[in-house]
Design an enzyme around this catalytic site. Sequence first.
Site, short mmCIF file in Angstrom:
data_model
loop_
_atom_site.label_atom_id
_atom_site.label_comp_id
_atom_site.label_asym_id
_atom_site.label_seq_id
_atom_site.Cartn_x
_atom_site.Cartn_y
_atom_site.Cartn_z
N THR A 142 51.47 60.54 86.58
CA THR A 142 50.97 59.27 86.12
C THR A 142 50.12 59.62 84.92
OG1 THR A 142 51.06 58.49 88.37
CG2 THR A 142 49.51 57.39 86.96
N ARG B 290 53.53 46.64 88.29
CA ARG B 290 54.15 47.60 89.19
C ARG B 290 55.64 47.31 89.31
NH1 ARG B 290 54.04 52.57 91.43
NH2 ARG B 290 53.74 52.63 93.68
#
Length: 632
Positions: A426, A149
């Site tokens: 995404t 992340r």
Amino acid sequence: MSAGLGRLRLTGPLAGVFVLVLAPAGAFGPWLLAAKGAPAASLSPSAPPAVIDLQEGLQRFRPIVSNGGLVAAQDARAAAVGATILRQGGNAVDAAVATCFALAVTLPQAGNLGGGGFLVLWLPRSAAQPLQAPAVPIGLGQAVALNFRETAPLAVRPELFLQADGSVDRFKATRSLLSTGVPGTVAGLTLAQARYGRLPLKAVMAPAIQLAERGFPVGVELAASLASAAPLLQADPSSRRQFFKAGGVPYRPGEILRQGDLARSLRRIAEQGAPGFYGGPVARAIESLMRQRGGLVTAADLAAYRARWQAPLQGGFRGYQVVTMPPPSGGGITLLQLLNVLEPLKLEATGANSAATIHRLVEAMNLAYRDRNRLLGDPDQVAMPLEQLQSSAYAALQRSRLDLNRHRPAAQLEADPTALGGGSNTTHVSVADRQGGLVAVTTTLNGAYGNGISVPGAGFLLNNELDDFSLKPGSANGYGLVQGAVNAIAPGRRPLSSMTPTLVFRPSGEPLLATGSPGGSRIITTVLQVLLNRLVFGLNLASSVAAPRIHSQLWPDQISVEEGLSPDTRRLLEQMGHKLVAVPAMGSANSVEVVPRKSPAAGPRAGSATTLTGGSLGVADPRRRDAAALPE
């Protein structure tokens, strides 16, 4: 028709051409069957009944079948890259990494070098192979999670995103370089491949480099996406040059898109690994852009970035073992909470997508999202009651709060104290290899094309992930999530995410499936519904992915509904107090399944028997036009 037609077997030239004509009784005898070239005996009412053999399956959708491995991804060319890597002897990790780098070329709206993501894998291991912490043993293999992340730059301050009146400046939060977190994709993919892959990194990345350098024909979906994003992308000179023809003219389907700058960046990574991105010309180009246009990411931020191995979260559901991503994914723990609450409910009795079932799902979703928003954040910087959230006692407490007849308004739930202390763009890739290895990996730029800004000379877009923080506690982010101070922005912190790459194992410990999805806050509920369809309602993998979806996240107080629910179901839900809002198709749950080598009884029945004794199944979500599931 009281006499009936009996049963008729059609073979040879009859199999594809016959017409049944019905008339009032007595007009043409009991019945008339006209068939091209039909022998007279077949039309005789006195002929013995035959058998119609149409060879139809019990379900409308069927997964792709492979005798070996399989890759399911949001773009067919990227999936083909992964399948090729499997054929060359790569394992699921090699194929997943190759597919993700290819998506950085062919799916610029989500595939990326300038974003981040999560990966969950399971690979078989021999007794001679040591268990590498923090991996956990499952069956005859090991599972581990990888957190790549993005992180907040060290210079970040909350007030940078606020307007004079104290409200969040949505342009700064989503469309400026202030919104960019330190990218993690390259660090994560290269780390996973170095530890668990079989092939050289250069071999794994070669297809992506070729796609960028030689170009590829733009598909219908990408052409429409680029045209739709023109106001965003053409505002940035580098993005305009990269994704549009001379004069800002959009690419049409079939025209070749070449990305020479991106090819050079990919080649540096292939030759040098992560240092080819986090140092050298690429890092200098990022820092130069940030200085010129008011961004925060520095060369020091890039050099300090590390992807992190984590032990995956594990939970049981009706005998199956579910393995998913821990925080800073808020998706994994929320998914396990929902499964814990729903497990004892007799959903089979109320039926898939009935009003009663949807009502139960929505009420459970709202409670789970309330906990997600209040309690979850970056585990390196905040404490979270993860064990309590996963406990059977807490699941029972949440279950007791469900009103099975009426909707509890969001304001009422929000007013309750917490019982515990404190995509849209995404893309998701699922891979199975011929040894049964599974990888689920979800990567993101946050919004479609991130903030729309490309790094000059490097050829890739930057993320706008800092909007996933609670920039002002109580203020909704781009996905409508109203989050608390535990996810407040801070230097070096990783923002909470809804990405939910997930693996499921049979009661025996053998691998069953890998799934996940894009979709922002809707990712968690998409994955939940795929699992329920497969494990509870007996649908095969393709039907599980294709079935209509709903979503609720506490705020806004509504059910988002795809097309496919009947007017009667909608009406019953409204009578229970729900507000329904029709929305475009949600998610892209590209999924794979490992076929048991011993007996079909080892896994859920999927609505029909199977004679397969090994290999894999796959499905690309039909909600995305260019997606594909391709066999090895």
